[in-house]
Write an enzyme that holds these catalytic residues in place. Structure first.
Site, PDB file in Angstrom:
ATOM      1  N   ASN A 282      81.136 110.040  10.474  1.00 43.38           N
ATOM      2  CA  ASN A 282      80.203 111.031  11.029  1.00 43.38           C
ATOM      3  C   ASN A 282      79.947 110.686  12.495  1.00 43.38           C
ATOM      4  OD1 ASN A 282      78.123 112.760  11.637  1.00 43.38           O
ATOM      5  ND2 ASN A 282      76.587 111.664  10.423  1.00 43.38           N
TER       6      ASN A 282
ATOM      7  N   SER B 112      74.925 101.801   7.800  1.00 40.63           N
ATOM      8  CA  SER B 112      75.356 100.561   8.456  1.00 40.63           C
ATOM      9  C   SER B 112      76.592  99.933   7.816  1.00 40.63           C
ATOM     10  CB  SER B 112      74.202  99.551   8.519  1.00 40.63           C
ATOM     11  OG  SER B 112      73.157 100.076   9.315  1.00 40.63           O
TER      12      SER B 112
ATOM     13  N   HIS C 277      72.379 115.858   5.895  1.00 46.09           N
ATOM     14  CA  HIS C 277      72.257 114.523   6.507  1.00 46.09           C
ATOM     15  C   HIS C 277      70.782 114.295   6.850  1.00 46.09           C
ATOM     16  CE1 HIS C 277      72.542 111.215   9.335  1.00 46.09           C
ATOM     17  NE2 HIS C 277      73.700 110.938   8.762  1.00 46.09           N
TER      18      HIS C 277
ATOM     19  N   GLU D 263      69.346 113.120   9.309  1.00 49.37           N
ATOM     20  CA  GLU D 263      68.937 113.544  10.660  1.00 49.37           C
ATOM     21  C   GLU D 263      68.727 115.061  10.706  1.00 49.37           C
ATOM     22  OE1 GLU D 263      72.139 111.634  12.777  1.00 49.37           O
ATOM     23  OE2 GLU D 263      71.301 109.694  12.196  1.00 49.37           O
TER      24      GLU D 263
ATOM     25  N   GLY E  56      71.973 103.576  10.867  1.00 50.92           N
ATOM     26  CA  GLY E  56      71.909 103.219  12.289  1.00 50.92           C
ATOM     27  C   GLY E  56      71.001 102.036  12.573  1.00 50.92           C
TER      28      GLY E  56
ATOM     29  N   LYS F 112      78.315 112.360  14.671  1.00 50.52           N
ATOM     30  CA  LYS F 112      77.026 112.855  15.200  1.00 50.52           C
ATOM     31  C   LYS F 112      77.269 113.534  16.557  1.00 50.52           C
ATOM     32  CE  LYS F 112      74.938 109.097  12.683  1.00 50.52           C
ATOM     33  NZ  LYS F 112      73.733 108.371  12.364  1.00 50.52           N
TER      34      LYS F 112
ATOM     35  N   GLU G 199      72.646 107.756   1.078  1.00 52.55           N
ATOM     36  CA  GLU G 199      72.370 107.160   2.382  1.00 52.55           C
ATOM     37  C   GLU G 199      70.890 106.794   2.470  1.00 52.55           C
ATOM     38  OE1 GLU G 199      75.518 108.145   5.459  1.00 52.55           O
ATOM     39  OE2 GLU G 199      74.009 109.714   5.621  1.00 52.55           O
TER      40      GLU G 199
ATOM     41  N   GLY H 288      78.684 106.011  10.206  1.00 56.56           N
ATOM     42  CA  GLY H 288      78.227 106.534  11.488  1.00 56.56           C
ATOM     43  C   GLY H 288      78.791 105.704  12.627  1.00 56.56           C
TER      44      GLY H 288
HETATM   45  C1  PEP Z   1      75.271 108.127   9.030  1.00 57.14           C
HETATM   46  O1  PEP Z   1      74.796 108.625  10.029  1.00 57.14           O
HETATM   47  O2  PEP Z   1      75.623 108.875   8.096  1.00 57.14           O
HETATM   48  C2  PEP Z   1      75.393 106.688   8.950  1.00 57.14           C
HETATM   49  C3  PEP Z   1      75.659 106.145   7.795  1.00 57.14           C
HETATM   50  O3  PEP Z   1      75.229 105.986  10.129  1.00 57.14           O
HETATM   51  P1  PEP Z   1      75.489 104.387  10.356  1.00 57.14           P
HETATM   52  O4  PEP Z   1      76.776 104.044   9.685  1.00 57.14           O
HETATM   53  O5  PEP Z   1      75.515 104.232  11.832  1.00 57.14           O
HETATM   54  O6  PEP Z   1      74.326 103.687   9.696  1.00 57.14           O
END
Ligand code: PEP
Length: 253
Positions: free
Chosen positions: A12, A215, A98, A100, A176, A14, A170, A236
């Site tokens: 992703n 992460s 998601h 966000e 993040g 973003k 998630e 991400g």
């Molecule tokens: C995401 O935004 O779906 C995500 C998992 O981000 P990250 O891997 O940076 O935690």
């Protein structure tokens, strides 16, 4: 009898990467994942880079997903795109819900109950994201939150269509933040999600892919991806560099 599910590793991006940057990335990624067997690979660029990435990945093993879409076929929804607009570009699927989008742009479970079947009807693979906040986990509300999000998200999906839905667990506190869920937490939540899907159809639940996101890095991917109910990762930050993303793909294969 256990069912073999092909893992999916989806990046992703973003609001990262212009078309030029996306092209540079994909030229670095394609040779790195060309020999990875037994794993599906997807990138989820911004709308502006979708067409370029579909063109650049044609004939390769890399699929292209959008990051969101509207539930309606068309209408006065400034800034939104429909499922048909995505399928016309040959986009393979779409991330829905998601955290966000939920937190920053007011995406609701009610809208997602319409978006998931709209994506399926158009032939897109939806990745439905669910997960709890830090406070919800502290209060012991993780299961209640996941139950609500899964029940709503799948409420208008026909049982026979359920295996086409990908669910991404998630935990919001892990996105993040560098704070990854433990293998116990990830397995417990993914197993719980599969049990929730089984409430709709025990047979179909065995076919649904449940991803872990939060992460994921090359260093922790292997143990997370080896969990019995985790069928891939939504990545991400570590999906923005071809080398780290390819290492996660390799860990899934
Ligand atoms: C995401 O935004 O779906 C995500 C998992 O981000 P990250 O891997 O940076 O935690």
């Amino acid at each position: 009898m256990s069912v073999a599910r092909t893992p999916l590793v989806a990046g992703n991006w973003k609001m990262h990467k212009t078309v030029t940057e996306a092209e540079e990335f994909i030229q670095g990624l394609l040779p790195r994942v060309s020999t990875s067997e037994g794993v599906e690979v997807a990138i989820c660029p911004a709308f502006t880079a979708l067409q370029a990435m579909v063109d650049s990945t044609r004939g390769s093993r890399v699929q292209v997903f959008a990051q969101t879409m509207h539930q309606a076929g068309h209408g006065a929804f400034t800034g939104e795109v429909s499922a048909a607009m995505l399928t016309e570009l040959d986009v393979h699927g779409v991330i829905l819900g998601h955290s966000e989008r939920r937190e920053l742009f007011g995406e609701t479970d009610k809208a997602l109950a319409l978006k998931v079947p709209a994506a399926l009807e158009a032939g897109l693979v939806p990745i439905l994201c669910v997960g709890e906040t830090d406070e919800e986990r502290e209060r012991g509300d993780t299961e209640r939150k996941l139950r609500h999000q899964i029940q709503e998200g799948l409420s208008k999906v026909q049982a026979a269509e359920i295996p086409r839905v990908v669910i991404a667990y998630e935990p919001i506190w892990a996105i993040g933040t560098g704070k990854v869920a433990s293998v116990e937490q990830a397995q417990e939540a993914a197993g719980f999600i599969r049990a929730l899907v089984a409430d709709r159809s025990a047979e179909q639940a065995e076919h649904v892919r449940v991803l872990y996101g939060g992460s994921v890095k090359a260093q922790n991917a292997r143990e997370l991806l080896a969990l019995p109910d985790v069928d891939g990762a939504l990545v991400g930050g570590a999906s923005l560099e071809a080398e780290s993303f390819a290492a996660i793909v390799a860990a899934a294969g």
